[in-house]
Scaffold this motif. Structure first.
Motif, PDB file in Angstrom:
ATOM      1  N   ALA A 199      47.019  45.155  43.470  1.00  0.00           N
ATOM      2  CA  ALA A 199      45.681  45.355  43.756  1.00  0.00           C
ATOM      3  C   ALA A 199      44.919  44.800  42.529  1.00  0.00           C
ATOM      4  N   TYR A 200      45.526  44.630  41.411  1.00  0.00           N
ATOM      5  CA  TYR A 200      44.869  44.325  40.219  1.00  0.00           C
ATOM      6  C   TYR A 200      45.419  43.011  39.370  1.00  0.00           C
TER       7      TYR A 200
ATOM      8  N   GLU B 156      37.469  55.381  43.307  1.00  0.00           N
ATOM      9  CA  GLU B 156      37.720  54.082  43.713  1.00  0.00           C
ATOM     10  C   GLU B 156      38.877  53.254  43.398  1.00  0.00           C
TER      11      GLU B 156
ATOM     12  N   ARG C 238      41.278  51.578  46.157  1.00  0.00           N
ATOM     13  CA  ARG C 238      41.993  50.145  45.935  1.00  0.00           C
ATOM     14  C   ARG C 238      43.271  49.972  45.985  1.00  0.00           C
TER      15      ARG C 238
END
Length: 367
Positions: free
Chosen positions: A106-107, A245, A249
């Motif tokens: 995701a990051y 949030e 994610r």
């Protein structure tokens, strides 16, 4: 030897009251003392096993219907309530490793992933396979995570910072005040992942945890697992706590479906305080036994806050581990940058008696 290679083909353990050849694929080799994967051989909780016996017939159905099979919601609510959070602050994954991999997915495209040079790294191999840059920072001379050096490396190209607390394989916790300060300082630039797989085994689990930073809306993701003190490594259940949030994610990149048997066992294990206390006591007894074995041989163990012990035996560890394995006792070694260190997981006390004898004999013949 990788944990995934050993366990990958085993599937879900259906811990029922039945016995016989049909369960043969999930039985350890006869005589093997397995002190290599940081498992808790005393688990799962008896209450978890009883609950699994009652619901195993429901395995025909997906465990994602709150009305027909509400175990996922029940587990999330129990965990959230204990930490004074909401279910929106929480995701459940296939072991904590899936949550770690999902966070990377995701990051990770934003930039580099910053980690200590010696730490748990199964998910970091996944990051490298995806082409993400993983930057390692050496430990201090006292084997503590060097938060100052890591902080100096954080910039706008940093996507994630990963810290295991306590660290694996050293077993050393990071100073709580220093870690909280670090998370607050760098969290405005990158998501800080704090892997608390062994939190329940520390001297002060509440103080050592960074979950309070989630309540205070800091940019952290806390990962936990049912594979350690809860004794459920074969059932693959973990969870993560973070800002809603962040959870949304990371949840979007999870790849496994919920495991209904594992969720059932996790829920009942999580509420079984008697079993948790029993497991902790057995692990502490085992740790004392391993300390004594090492010290009798003139080896000084690294003080551990986990269910494993790290130690410098003063000789090349890879060959030593192989010689132990030839005697049916499995331990870890061969750590990059630490070629003379070994790691011993806590088995049952009778296994550790065997370890005591075999280690003493093999080590005496090696030095």
């Amino acid at each position: 030897m990788k944990r995934r290679q050993v366990l990958g083909g085993l599937g879900v353990a259906l811990l029922t009251s039945f016995s016989g050849p049909s369960l043969g694929q999930y039985v350890l080799p006869k005589g093997q003392v397995r002190l290599v994967f940081n498992e808790n051989p005393y688990g799962p909780s008896p209450k978890a096993i009883a609950a699994v016996n009652e619901v195993v017939a429901l395995s025909a159905y997906y465990p994602d219907s709150p009305t027909d099979f509400p175990i996922l919601d029940n587990l999330k609510k129990a965990i959230a309530q204990r930490h004074n959070l909401t279910p929106e602050h929480l995701l459940v994954s296939s072991g904590s490793n899936e949550a770690l991999q999902a966070a990377i997915l995701a990051y990770g495209e934003k930039g580099k992933i910053l980690v200590p040079a010696l730490t748990y790294d199964a998910h970091l191999g996944y990051a490298r396979q995806l082409g993400f840059e993983v930057v390692t920072v050496p430990l201090r001379n006292d084997m503590q995570v060097d938060l100052d050096a890591m902080s100096a490396q954080v910039d706008d190209t940093t996507s994630l910072i990963y810290l295991a607390n306590p660290n694996n394989p050293t077993g050393i916790p990071i100073d709580s005040a220093a870690l909280r300060s670090f998370c607050r300082k760098v969290g405005n630039r990158a998501l800080v992942i704090v892997d608390e797989a062994y939190n329940e085994l520390t001297d002060s689990p509440v103080d050592q945890s960074m979950v309070d930073l989630v309540r205070h809306e800091q940019n952290v993701l806390i990962t936990r697992t049912f594979s350690k003190i809860f004794g459920m490594a074969g059932m693959r259940v973990g969870y993560a706590l973070g800002q809603p949030e962040t959870i949304t994610r990371v949840n979007s990149t999870l790849m496994a479906w919920p495991n209904g048997i594992g969720l059932t066992a996790a829920y009942h294990s999580y509420l079984d305080e008697e079993f948790i206390a029993f497991s902790r006591q057995k692990i502490l007894e085992g740790r004392a036994m391993v300390y004594a074995t090492l010290q009798r041989a003139g080896v000084t163990p690294v003080p551990s806050h986990t269910n494993f012990v790290f130690a410098d035996i003063g000789i090349e560890s890879t060959d030593f581990v192989a010689r132990m394995a030839s005697r049916n006792v499995l331990i870890r070694g061969g750590y990059p940058g630490y070629p003379t260190h070994i790691r011993i997981s806590m088995g049952k006390l009778e296994d550790l008696n065997i370890f005591d004898r075999v280690f003493s004999e093999v080590y005496a013949a090696s030095v």
